[in-house]
Write an enzyme that holds these catalytic residues in place. Structure first.
Site, PDB file in Angstrom:
ATOM      1  N   TYR A   1      82.226   4.980   6.767  1.00 50.75           N
ATOM      2  CA  TYR A   1      80.975   4.033   7.768  1.00 50.75           C
ATOM      3  C   TYR A   1      81.289   2.770   6.091  1.00 50.75           C
ATOM      4  O   TYR A   1      81.697   3.169   4.626  1.00 50.75           O
ATOM      5  CB  TYR A   1      80.267   4.003   7.797  1.00 50.75           C
ATOM      6  CG  TYR A   1      79.125   4.937   6.639  1.00 50.75           C
ATOM      7  CD1 TYR A   1      79.463   5.531   5.416  1.00 50.75           C
ATOM      8  CD2 TYR A   1      77.539   5.385   7.680  1.00 50.75           C
ATOM      9  CE1 TYR A   1      78.441   6.065   4.212  1.00 50.75           C
ATOM     10  CE2 TYR A   1      76.794   6.206   6.029  1.00 50.75           C
ATOM     11  CZ  TYR A   1      77.038   6.132   4.973  1.00 50.75           C
ATOM     12  OH  TYR A   1      76.249   6.147   3.938  1.00 50.75           O
ATOM     13  N   GLU A   2      80.961   1.847   7.216  1.00 47.07           N
ATOM     14  CA  GLU A   2      80.527   0.459   6.222  1.00 47.07           C
ATOM     15  C   GLU A   2      82.197   0.340   4.935  1.00 47.07           C
ATOM     16  O   GLU A   2      82.500  -0.422   4.071  1.00 47.07           O
ATOM     17  CB  GLU A   2      80.001   0.639   5.041  1.00 47.07           C
ATOM     18  CG  GLU A   2      78.571   0.844   5.188  1.00 47.07           C
ATOM     19  CD  GLU A   2      77.085   0.236   4.233  1.00 47.07           C
ATOM     20  OE1 GLU A   2      77.462  -0.532   4.173  1.00 47.07           O
ATOM     21  OE2 GLU A   2      76.066   0.220   4.369  1.00 47.07           O
ATOM     22  N   GLY A   3      83.217   0.455   6.093  1.00 44.29           N
ATOM     23  CA  GLY A   3      84.894   0.069   5.823  1.00 44.29           C
ATOM     24  C   GLY A   3      85.398   1.250   5.553  1.00 44.29           C
ATOM     25  O   GLY A   3      84.894   2.238   4.062  1.00 44.29           O
TER      26      GLY A   3
END
Lengths: 379, 249
Positions: free
Chosen positions: A362-364
């Protein structure tokens, strides 16, 4: 060069450690099993000021620097990543985004309650068909003069149920591509918003993750952040800071598993001595220590750059990619060191291993971070 | 009412204790310092009393006898919520010396209630509170596990052999507090941490009172004997070891 922390930074680190080791540890295993949201812990963390610690004091935040934030995130994440991710999303995505790019009215109305922790924020970017490829937004925000009409579905939204202030990334003008995207501040209780079921996740099970459906949701024009078409840039710039939060979370997961492994290796005996004195285990611990120290330095470097007002996008991508990847490696080795005990829930390390996996996604994802890093290297 | 909490600066309870080669001095290298845990609980309770007093408790201040390197610990007390701090700039040589120095702070501040932890977790002397009461000619109660204020009345709970007792006592008072006085030490919040440097920390030089004792040498406790595993079938060996080696039977 100075590797010393200030007295205040050390005090924040200790405060986070005290709360995590004294309170979060009590019910973290139960919440991992039940998936129950840690409402009372979030209230306590808000009272201590952790939910808005990066926000300027004039907007009711803690006014702390990003280095302090890294130290606090590591300590909370050593014990409970579900609480840490609430803290991270609220601080470094939602509060930061509004404080950095919002209007004064938006800061008064939305940022202050978020900084006080009275409200929790959520960042709605991912979609069923737009994860890493964030430009492919299908959620629309059609300009209706004095308001936008929002339709679409967002996926994997942290704090979707517990949060009440949404930052929604949506496409206003598809013809303009990513320059037609806006970010809107949306009240979760607006008519037309429905939540999907609580996602039954592999790890970080007590943070609430849902999909969010928008059906003709009216959002006042004054809730748009920045100029028309600023939404994609807003999301990318905000995620740069968000990466420091998740990198620190990954660091905390790794160091939490490491501390448990060191303690276990000093106590557990095999073949007449503590297993830590068998080279097979000792070398694992040495490798883990080096990786964690490297990850910590990357996190702190990115935080320091941000605090100095210097560019930190590549540094935060390096911190996030490396810390997430080593969190997976370190927690896997922690389970191995614990042997059979590592495979049962009571010893925590299998939970930390499950939690580590999410930090690579998550978040990249780690792969997206490598794109960011390599573009900078090749530029 | 004005409350003063006396603060000791002690090594973190997980510190590995070492001495210099002559065994005359504690080796401070790499030691992390904390507020003495009993003093931290005393401060927490003092702040609870102030918050619940409806303004009757005017201030909760802290005092410590120590050199400048104890200031981070003192500032942590300010971050937790103390209003002001006083540091007497001297090494805490012995209990008599410390109590004498603290008495000057109590006198100059006009404190009605003084809270001291029952002992410091380093030297475990358990003497400062009682001596301070003597210096001040204040009432004094030891082993206090609960304290409440009701107007001018102070109610004290004490653990006694086989039970508890409740006392009513008037100020001025030195209460020597122990476990139970507060549930958990208070964790400082962000605002407290930010404000700590802006709160007054007054430094004074020690008065003429001098220590009555001095340290000669230190010694670490003997290392724990290794655990011997005996086959449950081999009762004879167990009895032999208990009798001849452990001398337990």
């Amino acid at each position: 060069m100075n590797f010393e922390f200030s007295e205040e930074q050390l005090m924040i680190q200790q405060a986070a450690r005290d709360y995590a080791q004294r309170e979060l540890i009590k019910d973290v295993l139960e919440r991992d099993a039940s998936g129950e949201f840690p409402t009372h812990h979030i209230k306590n963390l808000a009272d201590l000021g952790f939910l808005g610690m990066l926000v300027d004091t004039k907007y009711d935040g803690g006014g702390m620097d990003t280095v302090s934030y890294v130290l606090a995130m590591e300590e909370i994440s050593k014990v409970d990543s579900s609480c840490a991710v609430v803290m991270s999303v609220n601080n470094s995505l939602v509060c930061y985004g509004i404080e950095k790019y919002g209007s004064e009215e938006q800061k008064e109305k939305f940022l202050k309650p978020l900084a006080r922790g009275e409200k929790i924020g959520a960042f709605l970017l991912s979609e069923p068909e737009a994860g890493s490829d964030a430009t492919s937004q299908r959620t629309t925000a059609i300009d209706k003069g004095d308001h936008y009409l929002v339709n679409g579905t967002k996926n994997w939204i942290t704090n979707a149920n517990s949060g009440s202030t949404y930052l929604v990334i949506a496409q206003t003008d598809a013809a303009k591509g990513h320059k037609g995207i806006n970010c809107l501040i949306v009240d979760k209780n607006s008519p037309g918003i429905t939540l999907g079921p609580h996602e039954d996740k592999m790890g970080m099970r007590s943070s609430d993750t849902h999909s969010v459906m928008f059906n003709d949701v009216k959002v006042p024009k004054e809730n748009r952040i920045g100029e028309d078409g600023f939404g994609f840039k807003f999301a990318m710039k905000t995620l740069e800071g968000g990466r420091i939060g998740i990198a620190s979370q990954a660091l905390g997961i790794a160091s939490g598993a490491f501390e448990r492994s060191v303690q276990y290796a000093k106590e557990r005996k095999a073949f007449g001595k503590e297993i830590g004195y068998h080279q097979a285990v000792a070398f694992k611990l040495a490798d883990m220590a080096v990786k964690i120290e490297n990850a910590r330095n990357l996190c702190l470097k990115a935080a320091w750059l941000k605090d100095q007002g210097k560019p930190y996008g590549t540094a935060s991508a390096m911190a996030k990619q490396y810390a997430a990847d080593i969190a997976m490696e370190v927690t896997t080795e922690a389970v191995q060191i614990h042997g059979g005990y590592g495979y049962v829930k009571e010893y925590h390390v299998e939970r930390l291993m499950r939690e580590a996996k999410l930090t690579q996604i998550y978040e990249g994802t780690s792969e997206i971070q490598k794109i960011v890093i390599s573009r900078d290297v090749l530029s | 009412m004005k409350i003063l909490v006396c603060i000791s600066n002690v090594p973190d309870t997980t510190t590995k204790i070492r001495f210099n080669a002559e065994k005359t001095e504690f080796d401070k290298t790499g030691v992390q310092w904390i507020i003495n845990p009993w003093d931290e609980l005393a401060l927490t309770r003092a702040l609870e009393l102030k918050e619940g007093s409806g303004g009757a408790v005017e201030c909760v201040d802290v005092a410590s006898v120590n050199l400048i390197d104890a200031e981070p610990t003192i500032r942590k007390a300010l971050a937790i919520g103390a209003d002001k701090a006083f540091r007497v700039n001297a090494m805490p040589k012995d209990a008599y010396f410390v109590a004498g120095q603290l008495a000057e702070v109590v006198k100059s501040g006009g404190y009605d209630l003084v809270l001291c932890g029952i002992e410091s977790s380093d030297y475990n002397g358990s003497a400062v509170g009682g001596m301070l009461a003597e210096f001040m000619d204040y009432n004094s109660v030891s082993a206090v596990s609960g304290i409440n204020l009701d107007g001018g009345k102070i109610t004290i709970n004490r653990e006694i052999d086989g039970g508890k007792e409740v006392l009513n006592i008037s100020a001025p008072l030195v209460a020597v507090v122990q476990k139970g006085i507060a549930i958990d030490p208070r964790i400082p919040n962000m605002r407290g941490i930010m404000m700590a440097r802006q709160k007054p920390l007054t430094v004074s030089e020690p008065t003429g009172i001098d220590a009555l004792t001095s340290f000669e040498t230190y010694e670490l406790p003997a290392p724990k004997a290794a655990c011997k595993m005996i086959d449950p079938e081999n009762v004879k060996q167990l009895i032999d070891l208990l009798h001849n080696e452990a001398k337990a039977i």
